[in-house]
Structure formats: structure tokens, C-alpha cells
Write a protein that holds these residues in place. Structure first.
Motif, PDB file in Angstrom:
ATOM      1  N   TYR A   1       2.782   9.666   9.266  1.00 11.88           N
ATOM      2  CA  TYR A   1       2.907   8.881   7.946  1.00 11.88           C
ATOM      3  C   TYR A   1       4.427   9.017   7.322  1.00 11.88           C
ATOM      4  O   TYR A   1       5.208   8.012   7.005  1.00 11.88           O
ATOM      5  CB  TYR A   1       1.939   8.879   7.051  1.00 11.88           C
ATOM      6  CG  TYR A   1       2.161   7.913   5.749  1.00 11.88           C
ATOM      7  CD1 TYR A   1       1.636   6.854   5.748  1.00 11.88           C
ATOM      8  CD2 TYR A   1       2.872   8.267   4.323  1.00 11.88           C
ATOM      9  CE1 TYR A   1       1.528   5.973   4.927  1.00 11.88           C
ATOM     10  CE2 TYR A   1       3.116   7.156   3.562  1.00 11.88           C
ATOM     11  CZ  TYR A   1       2.500   6.106   3.670  1.00 11.88           C
ATOM     12  OH  TYR A   1       2.577   5.217   2.645  1.00 11.88           O
TER      13      TYR A   1
ATOM     14  N   LYS B   1       7.006   7.265  10.089  1.00 12.56           N
ATOM     15  CA  LYS B   1       6.707   5.805  10.110  1.00 12.56           C
ATOM     16  C   LYS B   1       6.424   5.218   8.674  1.00 12.56           C
ATOM     17  O   LYS B   1       6.568   3.887   8.694  1.00 12.56           O
ATOM     18  CB  LYS B   1       5.698   5.284  11.276  1.00 12.56           C
ATOM     19  CG  LYS B   1       5.883   5.933  12.469  1.00 12.56           C
ATOM     20  CD  LYS B   1       6.276   4.766  13.371  1.00 12.56           C
ATOM     21  CE  LYS B   1       6.494   5.555  15.016  1.00 12.56           C
ATOM     22  NZ  LYS B   1       6.998   4.522  15.665  1.00 12.56           N
ATOM     23  N   LYS B   2       6.030   5.652   7.640  1.00 14.76           N
ATOM     24  CA  LYS B   2       5.906   5.078   6.372  1.00 14.76           C
ATOM     25  C   LYS B   2       4.593   4.118   6.594  1.00 14.76           C
ATOM     26  O   LYS B   2       4.892   3.179   5.700  1.00 14.76           O
ATOM     27  CB  LYS B   2       6.827   4.534   5.620  1.00 14.76           C
ATOM     28  CG  LYS B   2       8.177   5.579   5.726  1.00 14.76           C
ATOM     29  CD  LYS B   2       8.107   6.420   4.714  1.00 14.76           C
ATOM     30  CE  LYS B   2       9.082   7.560   4.720  1.00 14.76           C
ATOM     31  NZ  LYS B   2       8.613   8.631   4.631  1.00 14.76           N
ATOM     32  N   THR B   3       3.912   4.025   7.493  1.00 13.85           N
ATOM     33  CA  THR B   3       2.657   3.052   7.624  1.00 13.85           C
ATOM     34  C   THR B   3       1.412   3.763   8.222  1.00 13.85           C
ATOM     35  O   THR B   3       1.756   4.535   9.099  1.00 13.85           O
ATOM     36  CB  THR B   3       3.129   1.826   8.219  1.00 13.85           C
ATOM     37  OG1 THR B   3       1.482   1.177   8.419  1.00 13.85           O
ATOM     38  CG2 THR B   3       3.511   2.103   9.689  1.00 13.85           C
TER      39      THR B   3
ATOM     40  N   GLU C   1       1.557  -0.577  14.398  1.00 15.28           N
ATOM     41  CA  GLU C   1       3.147  -0.478  14.352  1.00 15.28           C
ATOM     42  C   GLU C   1       3.439   0.725  15.051  1.00 15.28           C
ATOM     43  O   GLU C   1       4.676   1.177  14.800  1.00 15.28           O
ATOM     44  CB  GLU C   1       3.454  -0.821  12.782  1.00 15.28           C
ATOM     45  CG  GLU C   1       3.057  -1.900  12.085  1.00 15.28           C
ATOM     46  CD  GLU C   1       3.334  -2.099  10.767  1.00 15.28           C
ATOM     47  OE1 GLU C   1       4.117  -1.318  10.236  1.00 15.28           O
ATOM     48  OE2 GLU C   1       2.608  -2.961  10.081  1.00 15.28           O
TER      49      GLU C   1
ATOM     50  N   LEU D   1      -0.860   2.008   9.681  1.00 16.05           N
ATOM     51  CA  LEU D   1      -1.560   1.027  10.489  1.00 16.05           C
ATOM     52  C   LEU D   1      -1.003   1.149  12.058  1.00 16.05           C
ATOM     53  O   LEU D   1       0.367   1.420  12.307  1.00 16.05           O
ATOM     54  CB  LEU D   1      -0.808  -0.426  10.173  1.00 16.05           C
ATOM     55  CG  LEU D   1      -1.095  -0.820   8.837  1.00 16.05           C
ATOM     56  CD1 LEU D   1      -0.683  -2.418   8.440  1.00 16.05           C
ATOM     57  CD2 LEU D   1      -2.737  -0.995   8.744  1.00 16.05           C
TER      58      LEU D   1
ATOM     59  N   ASN E   1      -6.411   0.690  10.546  1.00 17.02           N
ATOM     60  CA  ASN E   1      -5.786   1.896   9.852  1.00 17.02           C
ATOM     61  C   ASN E   1      -6.312   3.093  10.280  1.00 17.02           C
ATOM     62  O   ASN E   1      -7.405   3.488  10.652  1.00 17.02           O
ATOM     63  CB  ASN E   1      -6.408   1.516   8.396  1.00 17.02           C
ATOM     64  CG  ASN E   1      -5.797   2.385   7.582  1.00 17.02           C
ATOM     65  OD1 ASN E   1      -5.766   3.823   7.844  1.00 17.02           O
ATOM     66  ND2 ASN E   1      -5.178   2.129   6.309  1.00 17.02           N
TER      67      ASN E   1
END
Lengths: 490, 103
Positions: free
Chosen positions: B87, B90-92, B97, B94, B28
């Protein structure tokens, strides 16, 4: 602080004021990019002039923490040239994508202030502050196209590994400071000479500090095996910024190596020489081998920049092996690499003036016929990167390799590896030229019209690439003086 | 051993190792940023320890520790800004990804 201190750091003050001037101009007349660019170029020109004047008389400021010698002014002028060329190349790429040009110039000039601070640091703490001031704006620049997922992805990888390596570097710095008892570069060198004079083995703390410093610096110059951030950061960043990232922070990190390893840790050169030889050999070999398999030109040039780090380390190794020429070769290589690499990235940026154009090899198909002038310039920069005479790249490679041969021993092997690598690198550089002249264009889109700034910048990069190849003696005198300023061997 | 320079340096080394492990093991982006902060705090602990146990380094140590804290704050600011920017795309958070460019 005395008046003499202020005149010594005048180039730095002017550099900060340049950024402030662009900031204020953009605040009063927002969105007027030609005005912001004009302000940036004028103030940077003044900074360069003052740097040259101040560099005429070596001096130190703030009790010896900051020093201006031949090396400082050579590097300062090189950093200013890098930033000026990047600002000239950028508008053709940024404006069609509605990215702000003024902010770009401001962040770039602040990064330059950090690089200039490194070039003149005679103090470990200043070196670290300069390094951070140079790389933090670099992270922002990598993510400059913030709605583009490639740009932000490159930025986060660059940032995370950059912050990680800064922490490692700082841990090493803390130990060297704690165990030598001073932050001054010359003080550290004296303390280390005294420690090794007794023939005692290096204390574990000092050995660990040295290892951490080497690792941290290797990350910053993108030496294998600490290079993982490089391809993604370079491919993702907006193209003119990739050009800057491939030369600015790299030469800045080499300035750090010169001040830290050559000056402060000079007495330990027997300890770090083998590490540099191994790093250099694997860096150029792996950089070139992976570059051979790339189909994206920006990514290919990212791996090529890793390989060039390896060639520059050959110069450093030759110096540690007892050859003054090695250090001169390293500085010459830095200057030559700056102009040819920035030129190559400028051509890619020029082609990407039309939004949606990728940096894949196909973009270059038929370029020689569609845009003959741009094709010739790209071919020149690529030949120079390959190291073909009479370009800057040839003379640069020749100086570091000859220095390594003269140093003898294991360095002769390193020189042979460098020559083999230069031959292998020709394949992927020439592949782009083959695409430009022997393939048909992939689209019928008409040729682009490029701005006057772009042509001006390309003309300057071309002139320097040819000049450094045809008349090397002019720059050679300057780098000899610069090398003498820090060298501890005759 | 609890009141010697070596003890504090060993503690700093352990903290630094925990930070490095966290950086390498976590996926993360925010956790990785926190791990780097832990590493920088380990550095600061070693600097303050050198300053406390070696009298000549006392004043220097305090100044360097303050500088390191300022730089760490600046670094986190830039880092969080970049994490927010990615973020949004990519909406993540992690990092596994973030692989659009892997070939």
C-alpha cells in the motif's frame, strides 16, 4: 520427552539455534554483515555435520510423530546446502541496495527449519506445521525489498495464492484425518489399505479430501494450472531470493509429496497416478512454451522452473506406475536442479551488483567477452538445465525418463512428451548463450568485481553440477537408500 | 439431520465454498485475506465436528483446531505486513492494479 527424542531431533534444534545465534549476533553488533554471515555459515556447517551423524542410525521421536531415516537426512543436507549457497550469493546483491543481510539470513534459516520439519514428519499435523513454517518466511523474503514496488507486488501475489492453497490443503487434510481416524502417516496408510481392500469405491468425503490435497500440493510445487503466482513472485523478488524460492520451497513441497502421497496415501496410488500424469504433461509443456516467449531472464527461469516441476513429476508417476527408479530419479533430479538453478540465479545476482541493472536478456549481451569466467559458468548452468551431457541435468533427466519408459503403458507417452519438451527447452536456454557470445555489450560499463563469497558459492555450485553429471554413482547410492526408506513397492 | 456429523460437514463445506468464492471474486487484498480466514474457519469447524461426533478423535480434534488457529493468526500477521508494504508503494489495496510485471 526422553533423551533419545532429543538426539533424534538434534538437527532441528541446531537449525533453530543457528537462526537464534545470527539474531543475537546482529542484536549485539548491529549492521556488521560479515560477522552475521560468518555466524550463519559456521552454525549451518555444524547443523549439517550433526544431521549426517544423526542420520547414520534411523530412529523415531515423540511416539513416532517425527522420524529420521535415510530420506530425512538426504533432504535435510540438501536444504542446508540450498540455504548456505543462498547466503553466500546474497551479499553482492543486498549490500549495494542497503538491504539488511543479517535479517535475510535469519528469515531464510527459519524457512529451512520448516523444510527440515517436513522432511522428517510422520504425522499429518506436523507436515502442515512444517509447510507453514517453510512458506511464511518465504512470503517475507519475496517482499524483502519493501520499498521496491516489484518486490512487494511479487510478495502479495505469492502470499494470497499461498494462503489460499494452504487453506485448500488443510481442508483435505482434515477430511483424511477425520475419515481414517489418525494423524500418523503409517496409520493413515493402514486405514486406507483396509478401506480399499473391500473393493468398495472411495467414499465421497475421502475422494474430496484427496482432491483437495492434490490441489493444495500442486499450488505449492507450481504445477500448471495452479502456477499463476510463480512468474510474478519470481520476477519481483530480489534475485538471490528468487534463486532460493525456485529450489527451497519446491524441494520442500516435493518432500511433502513423498511423505504424504507416497507414504500416507500410497495405497491410493491407482487413484492419484492419472492425475499426476496429466499434471506432469501439461506442466512441462506449458512451462516450456511460455518460457520461449520471455525476454526477461528471471521470468524465463520462472517458467523453466515450472517445466522442471513437470520433469520431477515424471519420476513420481513412474514410481506410482511400479518403478522404484522413478523415486530415485525424482530425488536425484531435486539435487541436480538445486545446484544448476541456484548457480544460474547467482550469475544474474552477480551482474545486478551494479544497482539499476535489470534482468532483461540485454544484460547478458557480450558477457562472454566482458566477464569471461562468469560467462562460462552461466553457459555451464544453462547447458545443465537443458540436459546436455556430461552435466548433472542430463543424468537427472535421463533417470526419470528411463524410469517412465520402464513403467510402460501411458507412462511411455509421458516419457515421449518429456523428451520433446527437453528439446524445445533448449531454444530458450541457448538463446541466453547466443546473447552472451554473439552480441555486443549494451553499455560500456567496466566489468564488476565480485566478492569472495560469490566466487566460493559459484565454485561449489559448479563442482556439484559437474560432479553429479560425471560421477553420478556416488549420489545414486544415497538416493537409492533414501527411496528405500519410504517405498512400499519392492 | 441437524444433529449429525454430515450436517456439520455440509455446513463446513458451504462456508469453505463461500470463502473460496470471496477469494476469487473480490479484488481488494484485505477482502481476499478475510475470505481465506473464512476458509480456515470452515476447516476448523469440520475438525471440531469430527472431534465431537467420533469419540476417539475428541482429544486430537481440540489440539488440531488450536494449532490451526495459531497458524491462521501467524498467516494474517505476515499478510497484513505485506499489504501495508505494497500500500505504501502503490497507494491502492486493489489487486487488479498490481500489474507492473504483466507483459
Amino acid at each position: 520427552m526422553t533423551f533419545e527424542d532429543l538426539t533424534t531431533i538434534a538437527p532441528l534444534i541446531l537449525a533453530v539455534l543457528s537462526a537464534a545465534a545470527v539474531l543475537i549476533v546482529d542484536l549485539i553488533w548491529p549492521g556488521r554483515s560479515p560477522l552475521a554471515i560468518a555466524t550463519a555459515l559456521l552454525t549451518l556447517g555444524a547443523t549439517a555435520a550433526v544431521t549426517i551423524v544423526v542420520g547414520q542410525s534411523p530412529s523415531t521421536a515423540f511416539g513416532g510423530a517425527y522420524t529420521v531415516d535415510a530420506l530425512t537426512s538426504f533432504l535435510d543436507v540438501l536444504f542446508i546446502a540450498i540455504v548456505v549457497l543462498t547466503i553466500m550469493f546474497a551479499p553482492d546483491y543486498l549490500l549495494p541496495r542497503s538491504l539488511p543481510v543479517a535479517e535475510f539470513a535469519i528469515v531464510l534459516i527459519f524457512a529451512m527449519c520448516g523444510a527440515m520439519l517436513i522432511a522428517g514428519s510422520a504425522d499429518l499435523l506436523l507436515l502442515f506445521l512444517g509447510l507453514e513454517l517453510m512458506v511464511l518466511p518465504g512470503y517475507l523474503l519475496a517482499g524483502f525489498h519493501k520499498s521496491d514496488s516489484y518486490s512487494t507486488e511479487g510478495a502479495i501475489k505469492y502470499f494470497l495464492l499461498g494462503a489460499f492453497s494452504s487453506a485448500i490443503f488443510l481442508f483435505g487434510l482434515a477430511f483424511v484425518w477425520g475419515l481414517t481416524g489418525t494423524t500418523r502417516v503409517d496409520g493413515v496408510a493402514e486405514a486406507l489399505s483396509a478401506i480399499i481392500a473391500g473393493d468398495a469405491p472411495l467414499s465421497p468425503g475421502l475422494a474430496m479430501g484427496l482432491a483437495f490435497l492434490t490441489t493444495g500440493v500442486a499450488f505449492k510445487i507450481a504445477a500448471v494450472p495452479f502456477h499463476y503466482w510463480t512468474p510474478d513472485a519470481y520476477q519481483g523478488s530480489p534475485t538471490p531470493i528468487t534463486g532460493y524460492l525456485s529450489v527451497g520451497p519446491k524441494i520442500g513441497a516435493f518432500a511433502l509429496i513423498l511423505r504424504l502421497f507416497v507414504e500416507a496415501l500410497g495405497p491410493l496410488s491407482d487413484v492419484w497416478l492419472p492425475v499426476i500424469v496429466i499434471l506432469s504433461a501439461i506442466t512441462m509443456t506449458l512451462g516450456n512454451l511460455v518460457a520461449l516467449t520471455q525476454d526477461n531472464v528471471k521470468r524465463m527461469l520462472a517458467y523453466s522452473s515450472i517445466a522442471h516441476t513437470g520433469y520431477m513429476l515424471v519420476g513420481l508417476a513412474a514410481y506410482a506406475g511400479g518403478q522404484m527408479d522413478g523415486l530415485e530419479g525424482l530425488l536425484y533430479y531435486g539435487a541436480a536442479y538445486t545446484f544448476m538453478n541456484l548457480g544460474a540465479f547467482a550469475v544474474i545476482a552477480a551482474l545486478q551488483k551494479r544497482t539499476g541493472v535489470t534482468s532483461s536478456l540485454g544484460t547478458f549481451a557480450g558477457l562472454g567477452r566482458k566477464e569471461p569466467l562468469l560467462g562460462i559458468l552461466m553457459a555451464l548452468f544453462l547447458l545443465s538445465l537443458t540436459g546436455i551431457p556430461p552435466t548433472a541435468g542430463f543424468f537427472a533427466k535421463a533417470t526419470v525418463i528411463v524410469a517412465a519408459v520402464e513403467a510402460g503403458g501411458a507412462l511411455t507417452v509421458l516419457a515421449v512428451i518429456a523428451v520433446l519438451n527437453a528439446a524445445a527447452a533448449a531454444f530458450y536456454y541457448l538463446r541466453i548463450i547466443v546473447y552472451m557470445y554473439m552480441r555486443d555489450p549494451e553499455s560500456d560499463a567496466p566489468a564488476l568485481r565480485h566478492g569472495a563469497l560469490m566466487w566460493g558459492g559459484l565454485a561449489a555450485a559448479t563442482t556439484m553440477t559437474l560432479l553429479l553429471g560425471l560421477l553420478p554413482s556416488a549420489l545414486l547410492e544415497i538416493v537409492t537408500d533414501a527411496a528405500k526408506a519410504i517405498a512400499t513397492i519392492p | 439431520m441437524s444433529d449429525s456429523l454430515d450436517a456439520y460437514l455440509v455446513l463446513a463445506g458451504i462456508l469453505f465454498a463461500i470463502g473460496s468464492f470471496g477469494f476469487l471474486a473480490r479484488r481488494n487484498a484485505i477482502s481476499m485475506l478475510m475470505s481465506v480466514e473464512l476458509m480456515l474457519n470452515a476447516v476448523n469447524l469440520s475438525i471440531v465436528a469430527f472431534g465431537a461426533f467420533i469419540p476417539e478423535l475428541g482429544a486430537q480434534g481440540s489440539v488440531i483446531a488450536l494449532m490451526v488457529m495459531a497458524v491462521a493468526a501467524a498467516e494474517v500477521t505476515v499478510g497484513l505486513a505485506i499489504v501495508i508494504a505494497i500500500y505504501r508503494n502503490k497507494k491502492t489495496p486493489l489487486v487488479d492494479e498490481y500489474d507492473a510485471m504483466r507483459q
